[in-house]
Design a protein around this motif. Structure first.
Motif, PDB file in Angstrom:
ATOM      1  N   SER A   7       0.803  -1.224   0.000  1.00  0.00           N
ATOM      2  CA  SER A   7       0.000   0.000   0.000  1.00  0.00           C
ATOM      3  C   SER A   7       0.836   1.275   0.000  1.00  0.00           C
ATOM      4  CB  SER A   7      -0.924   0.012   1.220  1.00  0.00           C
ATOM      5  OG  SER A   7      -0.165  -0.140   2.420  1.00  0.00           O
ATOM      6  N   HIS A  67      -2.996   7.398  -6.947  1.00  0.00           N
ATOM      7  CA  HIS A  67      -2.712   6.540  -5.788  1.00  0.00           C
ATOM      8  C   HIS A  67      -3.752   6.735  -4.686  1.00  0.00           C
ATOM      9  CE1 HIS A  67      -0.475   4.550  -2.565  1.00  0.00           C
ATOM     10  NE2 HIS A  67      -0.736   5.619  -1.822  1.00  0.00           N
ATOM     11  N   HIS A  68      -4.171   7.979  -4.485  1.00  0.00           N
ATOM     12  CA  HIS A  68      -5.091   8.263  -3.381  1.00  0.00           C
ATOM     13  C   HIS A  68      -6.553   8.150  -3.779  1.00  0.00           C
ATOM     14  CE1 HIS A  68      -6.307   9.769   0.473  1.00  0.00           C
ATOM     15  NE2 HIS A  68      -6.890  10.837  -0.033  1.00  0.00           N
ATOM     16  N   LEU A 113      -8.893   4.452  -5.619  1.00  0.00           N
ATOM     17  CA  LEU A 113      -9.138   3.169  -4.952  1.00  0.00           C
ATOM     18  C   LEU A 113     -10.419   2.541  -5.485  1.00  0.00           C
ATOM     19  CD1 LEU A 113      -8.170   3.971  -1.253  1.00  0.00           C
ATOM     20  CD2 LEU A 113      -7.083   2.306  -2.748  1.00  0.00           C
ATOM     21  N   VAL A 126     -10.781  -3.587  -0.635  1.00  0.00           N
ATOM     22  CA  VAL A 126      -9.376  -3.181  -0.718  1.00  0.00           C
ATOM     23  C   VAL A 126      -8.425  -4.049   0.106  1.00  0.00           C
ATOM     24  CG1 VAL A 126      -9.985  -0.786  -1.222  1.00  0.00           C
ATOM     25  CG2 VAL A 126      -9.659  -1.491   1.161  1.00  0.00           C
ATOM     26  N   GLU A 178      -4.824  -4.673   4.581  1.00  0.00           N
ATOM     27  CA  GLU A 178      -3.724  -3.719   4.701  1.00  0.00           C
ATOM     28  C   GLU A 178      -4.189  -2.287   4.420  1.00  0.00           C
ATOM     29  OE1 GLU A 178       0.242  -2.717   2.206  1.00  0.00           O
ATOM     30  OE2 GLU A 178       0.194  -4.746   3.067  1.00  0.00           O
ATOM     31  N   VAL A 179      -4.956  -2.082   3.355  1.00  0.00           N
ATOM     32  CA  VAL A 179      -5.429  -0.733   3.034  1.00  0.00           C
ATOM     33  C   VAL A 179      -6.423  -0.253   4.091  1.00  0.00           C
ATOM     34  CG1 VAL A 179      -6.659   0.678   1.338  1.00  0.00           C
ATOM     35  CG2 VAL A 179      -4.979  -1.002   0.581  1.00  0.00           C
ATOM     36  N   VAL A 194      -4.285   1.116   6.747  1.00  0.00           N
ATOM     37  CA  VAL A 194      -3.761   2.419   6.319  1.00  0.00           C
ATOM     38  C   VAL A 194      -4.796   3.507   6.590  1.00  0.00           C
ATOM     39  CG1 VAL A 194      -3.134   3.815   4.312  1.00  0.00           C
ATOM     40  CG2 VAL A 194      -2.173   1.526   4.574  1.00  0.00           C
ATOM     41  N   TRP A 195      -6.031   3.254   6.214  1.00  0.00           N
ATOM     42  CA  TRP A 195      -7.055   4.277   6.338  1.00  0.00           C
ATOM     43  C   TRP A 195      -7.489   4.501   7.783  1.00  0.00           C
ATOM     44  CZ3 TRP A 195      -9.903   7.729   3.343  1.00  0.00           C
ATOM     45  CH2 TRP A 195      -9.342   7.958   2.087  1.00  0.00           C
TER      46      TRP A 195
END
Length: 443
Positions: A142, A162-163, A166, A397, A400-401, A404-405
């Motif tokens: 990610s 990238h941002h 998704l 997603v 892992e994502v 991240v969020w």
């Protein structure tokens, strides 16, 4: 202050202590004393005070990341990879645990700690004895991998993709129905997120003077999922041109334009702000939380695009995040985690510096409206939606994502709460003709 080497630790009857206790001793020089958290290591051992937030190290790779990237980036990599966790327990969650860590760091003055060579050697020896030395683990999938010249057209498209690409469904599960991905305007702490975003859009359109007549021409720079463009057309009768470089966003807005029958009033272009050709054309220009992405060197170009696009006497409203410290301080992009996982190449600065740049670019600043506390409420609303939709988000997603969020949203709310970041609406007019701003404001 200078810290000395850690004390050797043994377990019962002289046996080597567990991993957690050995780490607790090794990190004393780095954290200025005893562990402020309850640490559980991959061997099942535990160290640290009862009743403190629990931090779980599931793998030696977490230490390896911290050795190669000390501080925020290494910890973030370990967290999003699941090698380090901060589970909800005994009333603690990620937000309160981070708050506790920040408070301890401030109390102990950790920014002033200088480590002795002996302490560093002992720390490396401990990590080596735990099998955590070696080549750095691969960056998490990610983590952004952005190449090319800084703020070139191609690199900016890659950073935004990238941002924002998704998936539209991903964002729809976090935002509210208008898909407004910027700070709302909360009449009270209990104002629902959707109402707060509608109030923000009304506020922006009112400040831009769009209610003064049907068919006023507005440019929406960095239009996101079209919340402002659609609102200005539908409720204020404006004719809107929006620009974005995120292909998924344009698809989403075009579908909403067709659903609402707004084809004659809203046009969305897949276009970089630097490629906007109009001059002296629009009655008003809005740009909500897009200026952070243009970079320090390109900000005068950004202001010039807004200035030349609007007619003399027209209004320009920029809503933009700020960061303390000259030039945005040590991390104008928001810090190693944000810069590596969320918004590569972002640049923030104190609001006063942004006002200087806007005025240097030929616009007359008329109002600055600070909204920092509103962003805490907005992000908390996004967190509520995020947690309510976790199963579907994981399907979309992956874990892992999702991690991240969670770190991004929780950390963002704390940054605005504690004043490390702010957000402001800056209203300007283009000189050269009379403007219609009222002498007494109603906002």
């Amino acid at each position: 202050m200078t810290q000395t080497a850690p004390r050797p630790t043994t377990g019962s009857a002289g046996a080597p202590a567990g991993v957690a206790s050995r780490l607790a001793e090794a990190v004393r020089p780095f954290i200025g004393g005893d562990l402020p958290v309850r640490l559980e290591a991959w061997d099942g051992s535990v160290a640290g005070p009862d009743g403190a937030p629990l931090v779980v190290l599931r793998s030696p790779d977490a230490l390896r990341r911290l050795m190669w990237h000390p501080g925020e980036l290494g910890a973030a990599q370990a967290y999003v990879s699941g090698e380090l966790d901060v589970p909800e327990q005994d009333g603690w969650d990620l937000g309160s645990a981070l708050t506790h860590a920040f408070a301890v760091g401030a109390e102990r003055g950790l920014s002033g700690v200088r480590l002795s060579p002996r302490a560093l050697v002992e720390a490396i020896r401990t990590v080596s004895g735990l099998g955590a030395l070696g080549r750095p683990p691969a960056p998490p999938a990610s983590q952004a991998r952005i190449k090319g010249r800084l703020h070139s057209l191609a690199r900016d498209r890659s950073s935004i993709s990238h941002h924002y690409d998704l998936s539209n469904e991903f964002y729809s599960l976090i935002l509210e129905p208008q898909m407004a991905y910027s700070c709302g305007y909360h009449a009270t702490p209990d104002t629902p997120l959707e109402d707060a975003q509608r109030a923000k859009l009304d506020l922006v359109c009112t400040k831009l003077g769009l209610g003064q007549g049907q068919g006023m021409r507005m440019l929406d720079v960095g239009c996101g999922w079209g919340s402002l463009s659609l609102h200005a057309a539908e409720y204020f009768g404006a004719k809107v041109t929006g620009v974005t470089i995120a292909a998924e966003q344009k698809k989403f807005i075009d579908a909403r334009i067709a659903e609402r029958g707004l084809e004659d009033r809203v046009e969305i272009r897949l276009q970089d702000y630097r490629e906007v050709p109009e001059r002296d054309h629009f009655d008003a220009v809005g740009s909500l939380e897009m200026g952070e992405h243009v970079g320090a060197l390109n900000y005068p170009t950004y202001v010039e695009v807004l200035r030349r696009a609007v007619r003399p006497g027209g209004r320009v409203l920029i809503q933009q995040m700020s960061r303390q410290g000259a030039g945005g301080g040590k991390h104008p992009g928001g810090g190693p985690f944000i810069e590596s996982f969320i918004a590569p190449d972002m640049t923030m600065r104190p609001v006063g510096e942004t006002v200087d740049l806007i005025e240097s670019g030929g616009l007359e600043v008329r109002d600055v409206h600070a909204m920092r506390e509103h962003y805490v409420l907005t992000v908390n609303g996004w967190i509520d939606n995020f947690e309510a939709n976790l199963p579907r988000l994981r399907d979309l997603v992956g874990e892992e994502v999702v991690r991240v969020w969670r770190l991004y949203l929780v950390g963002g709310a704390l940054a605005f709460r504690d004043g490390r970041m702010g957000v402001d609406q800056i209203l300007s007019v283009r000189p050269g003709a009379p403007h219609t701003l009222p002498a007494v404001r109603e906002w």
